[in-house]
Design a protein around this motif. Structure first.
Motif, PDB file in Angstrom:
ATOM      1  N   GLU A  14      -0.958  -4.659  -5.941  1.00 51.25           N
ATOM      2  CA  GLU A  14      -0.395  -3.307  -5.907  1.00 51.25           C
ATOM      3  C   GLU A  14      -0.979  -2.437  -7.014  1.00 51.25           C
ATOM      4  O   GLU A  14      -0.590  -1.291  -7.168  1.00 51.25           O
ATOM      5  CB  GLU A  14       1.132  -3.368  -6.070  1.00 51.25           C
ATOM      6  CG  GLU A  14       1.850  -4.142  -4.996  1.00 51.25           C
ATOM      7  CD  GLU A  14       1.989  -3.365  -3.700  1.00 51.25           C
ATOM      8  OE1 GLU A  14       2.019  -2.118  -3.750  1.00 51.25           O
ATOM      9  OE2 GLU A  14       2.068  -4.012  -2.656  1.00 51.25           O
ATOM     10  N   GLU A  15      -1.839  -3.009  -7.814  1.00 49.70           N
ATOM     11  CA  GLU A  15      -2.476  -2.329  -8.941  1.00 49.70           C
ATOM     12  C   GLU A  15      -1.464  -1.816  -9.952  1.00 49.70           C
ATOM     13  O   GLU A  15      -1.658  -0.785 -10.585  1.00 49.70           O
ATOM     14  CB  GLU A  15      -3.390  -1.211  -8.444  1.00 49.70           C
ATOM     15  CG  GLU A  15      -4.532  -1.735  -7.587  1.00 49.70           C
ATOM     16  CD  GLU A  15      -5.405  -0.631  -7.025  1.00 49.70           C
ATOM     17  OE1 GLU A  15      -5.145   0.556  -7.280  1.00 49.70           O
ATOM     18  OE2 GLU A  15      -6.363  -0.979  -6.321  1.00 49.70           O
ATOM     19  N   LYS A  74       1.362  -0.361  -9.793  1.00 54.18           N
ATOM     20  CA  LYS A  74       1.955   0.960  -9.617  1.00 54.18           C
ATOM     21  C   LYS A  74       3.455   0.921  -9.324  1.00 54.18           C
ATOM     22  O   LYS A  74       4.084   1.943  -9.214  1.00 54.18           O
ATOM     23  CB  LYS A  74       1.249   1.700  -8.481  1.00 54.18           C
ATOM     24  CG  LYS A  74      -0.202   1.992  -8.789  1.00 54.18           C
ATOM     25  CD  LYS A  74      -0.862   2.687  -7.640  1.00 54.18           C
ATOM     26  CE  LYS A  74      -2.330   2.922  -7.940  1.00 54.18           C
ATOM     27  NZ  LYS A  74      -3.051   3.465  -6.815  1.00 54.18           N
ATOM     28  N   ARG A  75       4.001  -0.254  -9.181  1.00 50.82           N
ATOM     29  CA  ARG A  75       5.409  -0.360  -8.808  1.00 50.82           C
ATOM     30  C   ARG A  75       6.247  -0.998  -9.908  1.00 50.82           C
ATOM     31  O   ARG A  75       5.777  -1.863 -10.632  1.00 50.82           O
ATOM     32  CB  ARG A  75       5.553  -1.201  -7.540  1.00 50.82           C
ATOM     33  CG  ARG A  75       4.956  -0.564  -6.310  1.00 50.82           C
ATOM     34  CD  ARG A  75       5.135  -1.495  -5.131  1.00 50.82           C
ATOM     35  NE  ARG A  75       4.372  -1.054  -3.995  1.00 50.82           N
ATOM     36  CZ  ARG A  75       4.906  -0.464  -2.931  1.00 50.82           C
ATOM     37  NH1 ARG A  75       6.198  -0.262  -2.868  1.00 50.82           N
ATOM     38  NH2 ARG A  75       4.156  -0.101  -1.925  1.00 50.82           N
ATOM     39  N   THR A 116       7.509   3.202  -5.256  1.00 47.26           N
ATOM     40  CA  THR A 116       7.588   2.950  -6.700  1.00 47.26           C
ATOM     41  C   THR A 116       8.280   1.642  -7.068  1.00 47.26           C
ATOM     42  O   THR A 116       8.289   1.267  -8.232  1.00 47.26           O
ATOM     43  CB  THR A 116       8.330   4.099  -7.414  1.00 47.26           C
ATOM     44  OG1 THR A 116       9.666   4.177  -6.902  1.00 47.26           O
ATOM     45  CG2 THR A 116       7.619   5.422  -7.217  1.00 47.26           C
TER      46      THR A 116
END
Length: 119
Positions: free
Chosen positions: A72-73, A75-76, A100
């Motif tokens: 997900e890199e 980002k969450r 998010t």
């Protein structure tokens, strides 16, 4: 909900240092050293179980979560929920709540629950 870093502070210092070092090394070994596992959030109902997971060095529950975060890199926001099942094996499942938040559900088998509750 508590962050992993706050849960770690509830453990003894020597134990906490050993756990953090082990988790950091494990993250490095699977190329997830950039994953900030200390900021994973744990639902209140799962805090005592996650402490037992940490104390018993059952780090393998955190590794698939870190790998998913890498996909997900980062980002969450990661939220961890632990459930007890009647299944014979443990499982880690993921639910993308929205763009998010990522929910990581750790399903523990009766055998694992028994092991985690032993002193």
């Amino acid at each position: 909900m508590k962050k992993m870093k706050d849960i770690m502070l509830e453990l003894e210092e020597k134990e906490r240092d050993e756990i953090a070092k082990t988790i950091d090394e494990c993250m490095k070994s699977i190329c997830c050293e950039s994953v900030d596992w200390r900021n994973f959030k744990v639902y209140d109902s799962s805090v005592s179980t996650i402490k037992n997971i940490l104390r018993k060095m059952e780090i393998h529950f955190l590794l698939p979560i870190a790998e998913e975060v890498m996909l997900e890199e980062g980002k969450r926001e990661v939220r961890i929920l632990i459930t007890f099942t009647k299944d014979k094996q443990d499982d880690v499942c993921f639910v993308r709540i929205n763009t998010t938040k990522l929910l990581a559900r750790i399903d523990c088998s009766p055998k694992t629950v028994k092991y985690l509750q032993e002193k």
